[in-house]
Design an enzyme around this catalytic site. Sequence first.
Site, PDB file in Angstrom:
ATOM      1  N   GLN A  49       1.477   3.596   2.272  1.00  0.00           N
ATOM      2  CA  GLN A  49       2.461   3.708   3.142  1.00  0.00           C
ATOM      3  C   GLN A  49       2.883   2.380   3.811  1.00  0.00           C
ATOM      4  O   GLN A  49       2.962   2.299   5.015  1.00  0.00           O
ATOM      5  CB  GLN A  49       1.603   4.450   4.501  1.00  0.00           C
ATOM      6  CG  GLN A  49       1.288   5.845   4.153  1.00  0.00           C
ATOM      7  CD  GLN A  49       2.672   6.702   3.920  1.00  0.00           C
ATOM      8  OE1 GLN A  49       3.458   6.419   4.484  1.00  0.00           O
ATOM      9  NE2 GLN A  49       2.592   7.803   3.105  1.00  0.00           N
ATOM     10  N   SER A  50       3.136   1.415   2.961  1.00  0.00           N
ATOM     11  CA  SER A  50       3.637   0.198   3.290  1.00  0.00           C
ATOM     12  C   SER A  50       5.131   0.187   4.109  1.00  0.00           C
ATOM     13  O   SER A  50       5.986   0.795   3.715  1.00  0.00           O
ATOM     14  CB  SER A  50       3.779  -0.750   2.104  1.00  0.00           C
ATOM     15  OG  SER A  50       4.683  -1.855   2.329  1.00  0.00           O
ATOM     16  N   ASN A  51       4.932  -0.393   5.357  1.00  0.00           N
ATOM     17  CA  ASN A  51       6.338  -0.479   6.153  1.00  0.00           C
ATOM     18  C   ASN A  51       6.898  -1.537   5.588  1.00  0.00           C
ATOM     19  O   ASN A  51       8.514  -1.445   5.384  1.00  0.00           O
ATOM     20  CB  ASN A  51       5.904  -0.902   7.525  1.00  0.00           C
ATOM     21  CG  ASN A  51       4.726  -0.173   8.383  1.00  0.00           C
ATOM     22  OD1 ASN A  51       5.031   1.071   8.195  1.00  0.00           O
ATOM     23  ND2 ASN A  51       3.944  -0.594   8.982  1.00  0.00           N
ATOM     24  N   ALA A 107       0.890  -1.257   0.039  1.00  0.00           N
ATOM     25  CA  ALA A 107      -0.046  -0.088  -0.084  1.00  0.00           C
ATOM     26  C   ALA A 107       0.863   1.312  -0.039  1.00  0.00           C
ATOM     27  O   ALA A 107       2.060   1.067   0.215  1.00  0.00           O
ATOM     28  CB  ALA A 107      -1.033  -0.027   1.109  1.00  0.00           C
TER      29      ALA A 107
END
Length: 413
Positions: free
Chosen positions: A128-130, A126
């Site tokens: 804001q993927s970590n 996504a």
Amino acid sequence: MAQNPYLSSQLSRISRPSEQLRSIVRLPGPFAELPRHPILYNHPSPIHPLPSLSVNPQSPNHPRINIYAKREDHGSPLACAGNKYRKLEYIVPDILSSTPTYHYHEHHPTTLKLDGPATILVTEGAIQSNHTVQVAALARTLGLKAIVLLSRGTGGGLRASQNRDSFLRSGNVQINRLIGAEVRILNEGDPAAIDANPILEELRASGERPYWIPGGASLHALGGLGYARAAFEIEMQELELNLEGSGRFDYIFVACGSGSTVGGLLAGFKLGETGPRQVIGVLNSPTKPRSYHADRVLSFARRAAAQIGFDGNDRPNAEQTIAMDDVRLEDRFVGTGYGVLDVETTEAMRIMAQSESIILDPVYTAKVARAMMHWVREDKIQEFARQRGLEDVNILFIHTGGQAALGAYADVI
């Protein structure tokens, strides 16, 4: 891109397990024989008590509830430490192999073999993927390039933002670019958001050797091994903490997104010898029903179990050992969408920050904390203690990182 010899030597020195740790975290064979490339510190991620959230009732009929946090967000020297580095430790040996085995996209298991170690890592997530940040940081450390594919259509964080331009630039997106990854933002419905094979073929045609790591690393064949090892690490830390009551963590709360963190823990604790624990996977997205996630977790747990020794001569079959009854998922706190903060979850972030000075992330750990605090208020944990004659119940909250995404949620918090 050449690997930096000094950086590599320093990371190896920092991350190489000490002889003391090797003598404490004992893995049974064949688990101990599986190749692993150290990315974490040479000591376990810390576990510490959360005294403000713990419950010490005056009534003798109610147990003390002792809450602890395992800080996976403090587990690695690399950027934005979190749970994905632990998974990647078991994937790196394949990435660096002269004949990588698991480099292909899951929608198109290719027969094309890489004619040498990977030169570029490609992954997805996504906006804001970590996970993408941790893959990008790993790539730089290994001297590799990285491409991260960020989908506008995954979850609802972008749609819920009052400043979408900022959401697309800040937080983890900014860090990916700072690290040096090539960031490709995909529109909703873009074919590459479903099947990345055209991008992989484009890279192969240009002379690269691309290695595909699926979102969260769960669909990767080795994705569950890191948290199977974490289970043994937790067992060792339980002994050091000298816990009251059962002497172990009775409940473990952890985020359940793609599923292999929960699955790996289930497999590891099953292989361990110190008794059962209730691992509660807290779902963070309402997109799929709980049954869908439960099937995935069970599949990942059994796959990891088979890899670490359950299908050997002296161990039962993984499918006989791990059943659906072992999979416990909490789906009451998913909210309105993946990556969307609601009022209650924001309040859980505030409580944790102001009572314990712990900063949660808005996508995963905030929902886990909210679920855990709700369970503590319910009678279920107290009934668990009464049935077992326990005066103390021990709860572990696994903090899987992700705080860097907070910058993208400035209009919400």
